[in-house]
Write a protein that holds these residues in place. Structure first.
Motif, PDB file in Angstrom:
ATOM      1  N   GLN A  94       0.843  -1.193   0.000  1.00 17.87           N
ATOM      2  CA  GLN A  94       0.000   0.000   0.000  1.00 17.87           C
ATOM      3  C   GLN A  94       0.877   1.241   0.000  1.00 17.87           C
ATOM      4  O   GLN A  94       2.104   1.133   0.139  1.00 17.87           O
ATOM      5  N   ALA A  95       0.246   2.384  -0.149  1.00 21.13           N
ATOM      6  CA  ALA A  95       1.002   3.649  -0.204  1.00 21.13           C
ATOM      7  C   ALA A  95       1.987   3.719   0.957  1.00 21.13           C
ATOM      8  O   ALA A  95       1.626   3.465   2.102  1.00 21.13           O
ATOM      9  N   GLY A  96       3.244   4.009   0.629  1.00 23.64           N
ATOM     10  CA  GLY A  96       4.302   4.103   1.629  1.00 23.64           C
ATOM     11  C   GLY A  96       5.180   2.876   1.722  1.00 23.64           C
ATOM     12  O   GLY A  96       6.227   2.912   2.348  1.00 23.64           O
ATOM     13  N   ASP A  97       4.759   1.763   1.099  1.00 20.40           N
ATOM     14  CA  ASP A  97       5.568   0.543   1.091  1.00 20.40           C
ATOM     15  C   ASP A  97       6.571   0.584  -0.052  1.00 20.40           C
ATOM     16  O   ASP A  97       6.294   1.148  -1.115  1.00 20.40           O
ATOM     17  N   VAL A  98       7.736  -0.026   0.177  1.00 21.58           N
ATOM     18  CA  VAL A  98       8.808  -0.082  -0.812  1.00 21.58           C
ATOM     19  C   VAL A  98       9.293  -1.522  -0.889  1.00 21.58           C
ATOM     20  O   VAL A  98       9.464  -2.178   0.137  1.00 21.58           O
ATOM     21  N   VAL A  99       9.543  -2.013  -2.097  1.00 25.42           N
ATOM     22  CA  VAL A  99      10.082  -3.358  -2.277  1.00 25.42           C
ATOM     23  C   VAL A  99      11.260  -3.295  -3.246  1.00 25.42           C
ATOM     24  O   VAL A  99      11.192  -2.622  -4.274  1.00 25.42           O
ATOM     25  N   VAL A 100      12.360  -3.958  -2.871  1.00 21.82           N
ATOM     26  CA  VAL A 100      13.536  -4.049  -3.728  1.00 21.82           C
ATOM     27  C   VAL A 100      13.558  -5.443  -4.340  1.00 21.82           C
ATOM     28  O   VAL A 100      13.525  -6.444  -3.618  1.00 21.82           O
ATOM     29  N   LEU A 101      13.602  -5.489  -5.661  1.00 20.13           N
ATOM     30  CA  LEU A 101      13.613  -6.746  -6.402  1.00 20.13           C
ATOM     31  C   LEU A 101      14.989  -6.948  -7.023  1.00 20.13           C
ATOM     32  O   LEU A 101      15.354  -6.235  -7.960  1.00 20.13           O
ATOM     33  N   PRO A 102      15.759  -7.908  -6.517  1.00 22.04           N
ATOM     34  CA  PRO A 102      17.050  -8.187  -7.146  1.00 22.04           C
ATOM     35  C   PRO A 102      16.862  -8.639  -8.598  1.00 22.04           C
ATOM     36  O   PRO A 102      15.812  -9.186  -8.961  1.00 22.04           O
ATOM     37  N   ALA A 103      17.870  -8.420  -9.417  1.00 19.01           N
ATOM     38  CA  ALA A 103      17.819  -8.853 -10.817  1.00 19.01           C
ATOM     39  C   ALA A 103      17.341 -10.296 -10.893  1.00 19.01           C
ATOM     40  O   ALA A 103      17.770 -11.145 -10.113  1.00 19.01           O
ATOM     41  N   GLY A 104      16.419 -10.556 -11.819  1.00 14.58           N
ATOM     42  CA  GLY A 104      15.908 -11.905 -12.026  1.00 14.58           C
ATOM     43  C   GLY A 104      14.645 -12.226 -11.265  1.00 14.58           C
ATOM     44  O   GLY A 104      14.032 -13.264 -11.489  1.00 14.58           O
ATOM     45  N   THR A 105      14.231 -11.350 -10.337  1.00  8.88           N
ATOM     46  CA  THR A 105      13.063 -11.629  -9.501  1.00  8.88           C
ATOM     47  C   THR A 105      11.769 -11.392 -10.266  1.00  8.88           C
ATOM     48  O   THR A 105      11.499 -10.277 -10.711  1.00  8.88           O
ATOM     49  N   GLY A 106      10.971 -12.429 -10.380  1.00  6.27           N
ATOM     50  CA  GLY A 106       9.686 -12.323 -11.068  1.00  6.27           C
ATOM     51  C   GLY A 106       8.688 -11.512 -10.264  1.00  6.27           C
ATOM     52  O   GLY A 106       8.665 -11.573  -9.039  1.00  6.27           O
ATOM     53  N   HIS A 107       7.856 -10.765 -10.977  1.00  9.31           N
ATOM     54  CA  HIS A 107       6.776 -10.023 -10.348  1.00  9.31           C
ATOM     55  C   HIS A 107       5.626  -9.844 -11.328  1.00  9.31           C
ATOM     56  O   HIS A 107       5.830  -9.756 -12.534  1.00  9.31           O
ATOM     57  N   LYS A 108       4.415  -9.830 -10.771  1.00 11.05           N
ATOM     58  CA  LYS A 108       3.191  -9.743 -11.572  1.00 11.05           C
ATOM     59  C   LYS A 108       2.096  -9.115 -10.710  1.00 11.05           C
ATOM     60  O   LYS A 108       1.938  -9.479  -9.552  1.00 11.05           O
ATOM     61  N   ARG A 109       1.330  -8.194 -11.289  1.00  7.94           N
ATOM     62  CA  ARG A 109       0.185  -7.594 -10.595  1.00  7.94           C
ATOM     63  C   ARG A 109      -0.997  -8.552 -10.666  1.00  7.94           C
ATOM     64  O   ARG A 109      -1.390  -8.984 -11.747  1.00  7.94           O
ATOM     65  N   LEU A 110      -1.574  -8.856  -9.514  1.00 10.58           N
ATOM     66  CA  LEU A 110      -2.773  -9.682  -9.455  1.00 10.58           C
ATOM     67  C   LEU A 110      -4.026  -8.832  -9.332  1.00 10.58           C
ATOM     68  O   LEU A 110      -5.067  -9.152  -9.902  1.00 10.58           O
ATOM     69  N   ASP A 111      -3.933  -7.751  -8.557  1.00 14.83           N
ATOM     70  CA  ASP A 111      -5.083  -6.882  -8.318  1.00 14.83           C
ATOM     71  C   ASP A 111      -4.548  -5.543  -7.823  1.00 14.83           C
ATOM     72  O   ASP A 111      -3.425  -5.478  -7.311  1.00 14.83           O
ATOM     73  N   ALA A 112      -5.355  -4.502  -7.968  1.00 15.17           N
ATOM     74  CA  ALA A 112      -4.935  -3.181  -7.493  1.00 15.17           C
ATOM     75  C   ALA A 112      -6.155  -2.284  -7.350  1.00 15.17           C
ATOM     76  O   ALA A 112      -7.176  -2.495  -8.003  1.00 15.17           O
ATOM     77  N   SER A 113      -6.025  -1.283  -6.484  1.00 17.02           N
ATOM     78  CA  SER A 113      -7.075  -0.284  -6.346  1.00 17.02           C
ATOM     79  C   SER A 113      -7.072   0.617  -7.584  1.00 17.02           C
ATOM     80  O   SER A 113      -6.078   0.687  -8.323  1.00 17.02           O
ATOM     81  N   LEU A 114      -8.175   1.306  -7.802  1.00  9.10           N
ATOM     82  CA  LEU A 114      -8.278   2.185  -8.970  1.00  9.10           C
ATOM     83  C   LEU A 114      -7.276   3.327  -8.927  1.00  9.10           C
ATOM     84  O   LEU A 114      -6.842   3.820  -9.964  1.00  9.10           O
ATOM     85  N   ASP A 115      -6.897   3.752  -7.721  1.00  9.29           N
ATOM     86  CA  ASP A 115      -5.952   4.870  -7.585  1.00  9.29           C
ATOM     87  C   ASP A 115      -4.503   4.410  -7.450  1.00  9.29           C
ATOM     88  O   ASP A 115      -3.622   5.206  -7.136  1.00  9.29           O
ATOM     89  N   PHE A 116      -4.238   3.129  -7.708  1.00 10.59           N
ATOM     90  CA  PHE A 116      -2.886   2.592  -7.553  1.00 10.59           C
ATOM     91  C   PHE A 116      -1.907   3.236  -8.526  1.00 10.59           C
ATOM     92  O   PHE A 116      -2.145   3.311  -9.724  1.00 10.59           O
ATOM     93  N   ARG A 117      -0.776   3.698  -7.971  1.00  8.59           N
ATOM     94  CA  ARG A 117       0.366   4.189  -8.746  1.00  8.59           C
ATOM     95  C   ARG A 117       1.622   3.765  -8.006  1.00  8.59           C
ATOM     96  O   ARG A 117       1.668   3.771  -6.778  1.00  8.59           O
TER      97      ARG A 117
END
Length: 166
Positions: A94-117
């Motif tokens: 949610q707003a204010g969270d940060v995630v660091v993805l090392p090279a090679g790390t898979g990621h995919k959006r499953l769902d999000a709020s309408l105001d997600f950025r």
């Protein structure tokens, strides 16, 4: 510094045969670290040495970057991601969270709020590619992932952050 390290969640994913993930570096999850400053995420990342930034969303298909580490900082709303590939781990940010993805790390959006950025950036402003796990990519991406250097700064804390300690 010890308190900062204790506040960061680490997740380590194995190569699943499609998404390589990083063989030794964990995903770092900083929950609520910029809750009061989420709208300034891109400028805060830049101040800490992470550039080539953008503000948008996250693709709704599994992908990764084999030639750069990536940081994602939620600017507004919330998102549910799966990290690590099809059999990885689901996380809600949610707003204010940060995630660091090392090279090679898979990621995919499953769902999000309408105001997600979300703001994305790369250490030192590195250029990045987008890979999806095609079989022909495999030998090259495994080499590229190994060649990506550990970042010089933590995207949240700069010169003394948990990324540098962990």
């Amino acid at each position: 510094m010890k308190d900062r390290i204790n506040d960061v969640q680490t997740l380590l994913f194995q190569d699943d045969g499609v998404i390589p993930n990083h063989p030794s570096l964990p995903v770092l999850l900083y929950k609520g670290v910029w809750a009061k400053d989420s709208s300034r995420a891109a400028s805060l990342l830049s101040r800490n040495g992470w550039g080539n930034s953008w503000i948008n969303g996250v693709f709704d298909y599994h992908h990764y970057h084999s030639n750069a580490h990536e940081v994602l900082a939620v600017v507004s709303g919330w998102v549910q991601l799966i990290l690590g590939g099809e059999h990885g781990q689901t996380v809600r940010l949610q707003a204010g969270d940060v995630v660091v993805l090392p090279a090679g790390t898979g990621h995919k959006r499953l769902d999000a709020s309408l105001d997600f950025r979300i703001a994305g950036a790369y250490p030192g402003g590195m250029s990045y590619n987008t890979r999806t796990g095609k079989p022909g990519e495999r030998p090259e991406v495994l080499r590229e992932i190994q060649e990506v250097p550990v970042p010089d700064t933590d995207p949240v804390y700069g010169q003394e952050g948990p990324l540098l300690e962990i």
